[in-house]
Enzyme design. Structure first.
Site, PDB file in Angstrom:
ATOM      1  N   THR A 238       0.809  -1.218   0.000  1.00 49.62           N
ATOM      2  CA  THR A 238       0.000   0.000   0.000  1.00 49.62           C
ATOM      3  C   THR A 238       0.840   1.263   0.000  1.00 49.62           C
ATOM      4  O   THR A 238       0.330   2.337   0.304  1.00 49.62           O
ATOM      5  CB  THR A 238      -0.908   0.041   1.244  1.00 49.62           C
ATOM      6  OG1 THR A 238      -0.073  -0.088   2.395  1.00 49.62           O
ATOM      7  CG2 THR A 238      -1.915  -1.078   1.234  1.00 49.62           C
TER       8      THR A 238
ATOM      9  N   SER B 125       2.761   6.874  12.170  1.00 44.72           N
ATOM     10  CA  SER B 125       1.935   6.315  11.103  1.00 44.72           C
ATOM     11  C   SER B 125       2.235   6.988   9.784  1.00 44.72           C
ATOM     12  O   SER B 125       2.638   8.146   9.735  1.00 44.72           O
ATOM     13  CB  SER B 125       0.455   6.482  11.429  1.00 44.72           C
ATOM     14  OG  SER B 125      -0.004   7.714  10.935  1.00 44.72           O
ATOM     15  N   LYS B 126       2.034   6.213   8.730  1.00 48.08           N
ATOM     16  CA  LYS B 126       2.351   6.813   7.441  1.00 48.08           C
ATOM     17  C   LYS B 126       1.332   7.876   7.081  1.00 48.08           C
ATOM     18  O   LYS B 126       1.634   8.796   6.347  1.00 48.08           O
ATOM     19  CB  LYS B 126       2.538   5.766   6.349  1.00 48.08           C
ATOM     20  CG  LYS B 126       1.458   4.774   6.158  1.00 48.08           C
ATOM     21  CD  LYS B 126       1.915   3.803   5.065  1.00 48.08           C
ATOM     22  CE  LYS B 126       1.074   2.547   5.046  1.00 48.08           C
ATOM     23  NZ  LYS B 126       1.636   1.526   4.179  1.00 48.08           N
ATOM     24  N   ARG B 127       0.150   7.752   7.634  1.00 50.44           N
ATOM     25  CA  ARG B 127      -0.846   8.794   7.368  1.00 50.44           C
ATOM     26  C   ARG B 127      -0.374  10.141   7.893  1.00 50.44           C
ATOM     27  O   ARG B 127      -0.658  11.172   7.321  1.00 50.44           O
ATOM     28  CB  ARG B 127      -2.193   8.424   7.978  1.00 50.44           C
ATOM     29  CG  ARG B 127      -3.008   7.636   7.015  1.00 50.44           C
ATOM     30  CD  ARG B 127      -4.425   7.409   7.449  1.00 50.44           C
ATOM     31  NE  ARG B 127      -4.826   6.116   6.933  1.00 50.44           N
ATOM     32  CZ  ARG B 127      -5.041   5.054   7.677  1.00 50.44           C
ATOM     33  NH1 ARG B 127      -4.929   5.124   8.976  1.00 50.44           N
ATOM     34  NH2 ARG B 127      -5.369   3.909   7.129  1.00 50.44           N
TER      35      ARG B 127
ATOM     36  N   GLY C 168       2.515  11.042   7.876  1.00 49.76           N
ATOM     37  CA  GLY C 168       3.749  11.393   7.171  1.00 49.76           C
ATOM     38  C   GLY C 168       4.993  11.068   7.966  1.00 49.76           C
ATOM     39  O   GLY C 168       6.056  11.639   7.727  1.00 49.76           O
TER      40      GLY C 168
END
Ligand code: GLU
Length: 487
Positions: free
Chosen positions: A18, A258-260, A262
């Site tokens: 993803t 979290s990658k959300r 960044g």
């Protein structure tokens, strides 16, 4: 036979393609790999791509590349094959349905024809009543005729797990111990979606079983669903694997990395010039410790030292400074050749790749914490900031002020001009002799020379090194400019 197969430890890393390789993903893969290696077992790579909406082009290659880059190799996986393939879930699509049908027959699953709109309406109604919506088993009670009629009409449906409404389900996690939940809290998850693809909730059970996974290592976010997975194992009469759920990696006490948000990925750190060995070392320590004071580990050493005993029950905090500190330790141990290999890209970016790399190593090798710092550290080599204040020439410790600096530069410039070869020892001897002959402290002579050449009070490297890096013409030009400033 079954027992025998299960004797060998088999773990898997099951990333979903993803996007980029998040630090948390990397740690999951690393721990599963280390656990397998520490126990003489097998490590599998399985690509979980059943959620086609989240699929990102190139993400699978990134997973391969990252793992290979840090030295993790898998014994079975999409590209290397193995006895339990295919190892990409979308390629296994047709394999899940018969298992789902088996569950329908045994009453552990059922077809659900509820449309999105119907579900949304019921969800809204539940919310209005102040309840959290849980699928209400509406379609569980549909008659066989009704089901057949809808199927004949070609109505789309999903297959849901039929979770008991009463009783409890317990399971044991190797880290968190026994966890018990009331079945009434569990939702009838979708196992097979309308497009025929399994959800994670189904595929993980089928695949972990078919691939003979003995130890399921994954993030804590799956802990609360694990009872449902166990109900599936039980429905099939399959042996339940051991579970090792990993605590989340936090940015701070409240926020998950979290990658959300960044937060950094492996690639981000590589792109900033962190060394992969340092990243692996640091990530290994995010939620595991060897039980002693050791902090430095190569991948090989981790393969021997790793054990579930050392895994933490509390969340790990990702400490950028600690990683940077560790990275700096690794950089300091690089040979000149290795350092230059890593630094060259940054030298080029900064516009100093033509300069003497031995001298650059001498002034930067012990100073750089990560390579992206180089351009800022050497900006003065590329261009003199001519606006530097004349006060820089005044320094108590070196016993200099504008006047002293002026006479030093007046003396130094012609002597350097006359030097036959622009070479480190020669420049050094010339300046040292000059200081001695004039009864000056070395610092008194070197301070103004360095200020004039750098236009900065703090620089990596001293006057002589900077002179070598700048070369004769530029050094003299800057010295003369300094003298002009002082006159
Ligand atoms: N595909 C899942 C993820 O990327 C893996 C979970 C698991 O390891 O079972 O989160």
């Amino acid at each position: 036979m079954e027992e025998n197969k299960k004797m060998t430890v088999r773990t898997r890393f099951a990333p979903s393609p993803t996007g980029y390789m998040h630090i948390g993903n990397l740690r999951s893969g690393l721990y599963a790999y280390l656990f397998a290696r520490a126990n003489g077992g097998k490590f599998l790579l399985r690509i979980e791509d059943t959620d086609q909406e989240r699929y990102v082009e190139g993400a699978v290659e990134l997973i391969y590349r990252t793992l290979k880059d840090i030295g993790i190799n898998w014994d079975e996986g999409p590209d290397v094959g193995g006895d339990f393939g295919p190892y990409v879930q979308s390629e296994r699509k047709n394999l899940y349905m018969p298992y789902a049908e088996q569950l329908i027959k045994s009453g552990h699953a059922y077809r659900c024809f509820c449309t999105k709109e119907e579900l949304e309406q019921r969800r809204a109604e539940a919310q209005a009543r102040g309840e959290t919506f849980k699928y209400d088993k509406h379609c569980l009670h549909m008659s066989e005729e009704e089901i057949q009629r809808r199927l004949a009409e070609g109505q789309s449906y999903v297959i849901r797990q039929n979770v008991p409404t009463e009783g409890e389900t317990s399971f044991t996690d190797e880290i968190f111990g026994t966890i018990t939940v009331n079945n009434s809290e569990l939702d009838d998850n979708v196992l097979i979606k309308a497009d025929g693809m399994p959800t994670y909730n189904f595929a993980n059970v089928i695949d972990d079983h078919l691939m003979n996974i003995t130890h399921v290592m994954r993030g804590m976010e799956y802990l609360s669903s694990t009872p449902k997975y166990n109900l599936l194992y039980e429905a099939f009469g399959w042996e339940i694997p051991k579970y090792i759920h990993m605590t989340p990696i936090m940015k701070d006490a409240q926020h998950k990395l979290s990658k959300r948000n960044g937060d950094a990925s492996y690639e981000d750190f590589i792109n900033k010039g962190y060394l992969k060995e340092a990243i692996v070392n640091y990530v290994a320590l995010l939620g595991w410790n060897p039980g002693d004071e050791r902090e430095r580990f190569t991948l090989k050493e981790l393969e021997e030292a790793f054990s579930v005993k050392g895994m933490s029950k509390s969340p790990a905090i990702f400490d950028n400074e600690k990683l940077t500190w560790l990275n700096a330790q690794y950089i300091r141990e690089l040979s000149e050749e290795e350092f230059t290999k890593h630094a060259m890209k940054w030298y080029e970016m900064a516009g100093i790749s033509h300069m003497n790399t031995s001298v650059l190593f001498k002034i930067l090798g012990q100073r750089v914490e990560y390579f992206a710092q180089i351009p800022d550290m050497v900006d003065f080599l590329v261009k003199l900031d001519e606006e530097y204040p004349v006060e820089f020439f005044t320094n108590k410790k070196s016993k200099t002020n504008s006047e002293v600096s002026k006479s030093v530069l007046e003396m130094v410039i012609p002597a350097l001009k006359a030097l036959d070869e622009w070479e480190e020892t020669k420049i050094h001897d010339l300046l040292m002799n000059m200081a001695a002959e004039n009864g000056l402290k070395n610092g008194t002579l070197l301070w103004p020379v360095r200020i004039a050449m750098a236009g900065k009070q703090v620089t990596p490297g001293g006057a002589i090194e900077i002179a070598i890096l700048l070369g004769r013409d530029e050094s003299l030009r800057r010295l003369e400019y300094g003298l002009k400033k002082l006159s």
